[in-house]
Design a protein around this motif. Sequence first.
Motif, short mmCIF file in Angstrom:
data_model
loop_
_atom_site.label_atom_id
_atom_site.label_comp_id
_atom_site.label_asym_id
_atom_site.label_seq_id
_atom_site.Cartn_x
_atom_site.Cartn_y
_atom_site.Cartn_z
N SER A 95 25.27 36.27 42.31
CA SER A 95 24.52 37.22 42.89
C SER A 95 23.08 36.43 43.17
O SER A 95 22.37 36.80 44.25
CB SER A 95 24.10 38.10 41.74
OG SER A 95 25.17 38.94 41.45
N ALA A 96 22.44 35.55 42.75
CA ALA A 96 21.59 34.61 42.71
C ALA A 96 21.72 33.76 44.04
O ALA A 96 20.82 33.49 44.90
CB ALA A 96 21.14 33.87 41.53
N ARG A 97 22.75 33.27 44.27
CA ARG A 97 23.19 32.31 45.58
C ARG A 97 24.34 32.90 46.23
O ARG A 97 25.60 32.64 45.71
CB ARG A 97 23.50 30.94 44.89
CG ARG A 97 22.59 30.14 44.22
CD ARG A 97 22.89 28.91 43.85
NE ARG A 97 22.35 28.42 42.67
CZ ARG A 97 22.94 27.62 41.52
NH1 ARG A 97 24.15 27.26 41.73
NH2 ARG A 97 22.24 27.45 40.51
N SER A 98 24.18 33.76 47.13
CA SER A 98 25.30 34.48 47.90
C SER A 98 26.17 33.74 48.57
O SER A 98 27.41 34.04 48.72
CB SER A 98 24.75 35.81 48.69
OG SER A 98 23.94 34.84 49.56
N ASN A 99 25.86 32.61 48.71
CA ASN A 99 26.76 31.64 49.55
C ASN A 99 27.51 30.53 48.63
O ASN A 99 27.95 29.61 49.23
CB ASN A 99 25.98 30.95 50.75
CG ASN A 99 25.03 30.06 50.29
OD1 ASN A 99 24.44 30.16 49.41
ND2 ASN A 99 24.50 29.26 51.31
N ALA A 100 27.31 30.77 47.42
CA ALA A 100 27.83 29.58 46.29
C ALA A 100 29.42 29.72 46.60
O ALA A 100 30.31 30.71 46.73
CB ALA A 100 27.60 29.74 45.11
N VAL A 101 30.06 28.54 46.34
CA VAL A 101 31.28 28.37 45.93
C VAL A 101 31.73 27.99 44.71
O VAL A 101 31.17 27.17 44.17
CB VAL A 101 31.93 27.23 47.22
CG1 VAL A 101 33.44 26.84 47.02
CG2 VAL A 101 31.57 27.60 48.74
N VAL A 102 32.70 28.45 44.27
CA VAL A 102 33.02 28.44 42.89
C VAL A 102 34.23 27.27 42.84
O VAL A 102 35.06 27.46 43.54
CB VAL A 102 33.72 29.79 42.14
CG1 VAL A 102 33.94 29.33 40.58
CG2 VAL A 102 32.40 30.58 42.19
N VAL A 103 33.96 26.25 42.20
CA VAL A 103 34.86 24.99 41.90
C VAL A 103 35.43 24.86 40.49
O VAL A 103 34.86 24.75 39.50
CB VAL A 103 34.43 23.70 42.38
CG1 VAL A 103 35.23 22.56 42.12
CG2 VAL A 103 33.69 23.64 43.85
N VAL A 104 36.84 25.14 40.39
CA VAL A 104 37.35 25.17 39.07
C VAL A 104 37.88 23.83 38.65
O VAL A 104 38.80 23.21 39.52
CB VAL A 104 38.54 26.14 39.08
CG1 VAL A 104 39.45 26.16 37.86
CG2 VAL A 104 38.16 27.47 39.47
N ASN A 105 37.35 23.21 37.55
CA ASN A 105 37.53 21.72 37.11
C ASN A 105 38.33 21.92 35.92
O ASN A 105 37.75 22.14 34.71
CB ASN A 105 36.32 21.04 37.10
CG ASN A 105 36.46 19.61 36.65
OD1 ASN A 105 37.51 19.15 36.83
ND2 ASN A 105 35.41 19.13 36.48
N MET A 106 39.80 21.89 35.94
CA MET A 106 40.47 21.95 34.53
C MET A 106 41.04 20.51 34.06
O MET A 106 41.31 19.73 34.90
CB MET A 106 41.90 22.65 34.80
CG MET A 106 41.60 24.05 35.46
SD MET A 106 40.94 25.24 34.01
CE MET A 106 42.44 25.38 33.31
N ALA A 107 40.85 20.41 32.85
CA ALA A 107 41.64 19.11 32.22
C ALA A 107 43.08 19.26 32.43
O ALA A 107 43.66 20.40 32.31
CB ALA A 107 41.07 19.24 30.66
N ARG A 126 32.10 39.30 42.73
CA ARG A 126 31.96 39.67 43.95
C ARG A 126 30.51 39.22 44.42
O ARG A 126 29.41 39.12 43.66
CB ARG A 126 31.74 41.10 44.15
CG ARG A 126 33.28 42.05 43.78
CD ARG A 126 34.02 41.54 44.97
NE ARG A 126 35.38 41.98 44.33
CZ ARG A 126 36.64 41.50 44.90
NH1 ARG A 126 36.65 40.62 45.88
NH2 ARG A 126 37.82 42.01 44.40
N THR A 127 30.36 38.78 45.70
CA THR A 127 29.16 38.47 46.40
C THR A 127 28.26 39.57 46.44
O THR A 127 28.89 40.75 46.47
CB THR A 127 29.29 37.65 47.79
OG1 THR A 127 30.20 38.29 48.41
CG2 THR A 127 30.20 36.36 47.63
N PRO A 128 27.11 39.67 47.05
CA PRO A 128 26.16 40.58 47.38
C PRO A 128 26.67 41.34 48.30
O PRO A 128 26.69 42.80 48.57
CB PRO A 128 24.97 40.29 47.68
CG PRO A 128 24.79 38.69 47.03
CD PRO A 128 26.31 38.51 46.86
#
Length: 154
Positions: A95-107, A126-128
Amino acid sequence: MKIRKPEMKKARIEIIPMIDAIFFLLVFFMFSSLSMIRMRGANVSLPAGQNGKSTAGTGETPKLIVSVTNSGAYFLNKKSISRQTLQKSLQDEVSARSNAVVVVNMAKNQTTQTLVDVLDSINKVRTPSGAPAPVLIATEPVDNEGRAIEAKAR
C-alpha cells in the motif's frame, strides 16, 4: 600376321558421383521438409537485464524481499516477522509502494508446502488499484536490492 585385339577393360562403377548426388538429394529434402513445418511459438515479453548494476536511487521498481531461512524464520526486507503477520505486513508495504515487486527468497531446505503457503499469502495482497501484487521467486539468495548473494567459501 596376327592383329592383336585391344584388351577389354572391365567396366567400373564410380561411386563418388553417386554419393554426391545422394547428398544433394538429402540436403534438398531436409530443407524442403523444414519449410513445410509450421513453427508455432508463444510471444513472450522478456525482462531487460541491468548487467548486475544497482537499481537503488534510479527510480526503478522497489523490491520487497520475503525470506524464509533454514530454521523457518520469516523476514520482510531484513525485518523479522511471524508467519501469521506476513500477509498484513506485505499489505502495508504494498500500500505504501504501489509499484513494488515481491521477491520470494526461500532456503533450499524448506519444503514446497512452505513456498506454497508464502505464495498464498502474497496472492491475497492487493495493490491500491486492486490488482494482485507482482511476485518473483529468487532462484538464488538475494540481498535487499535484489542482487545475488555469493556463497562464502568454506
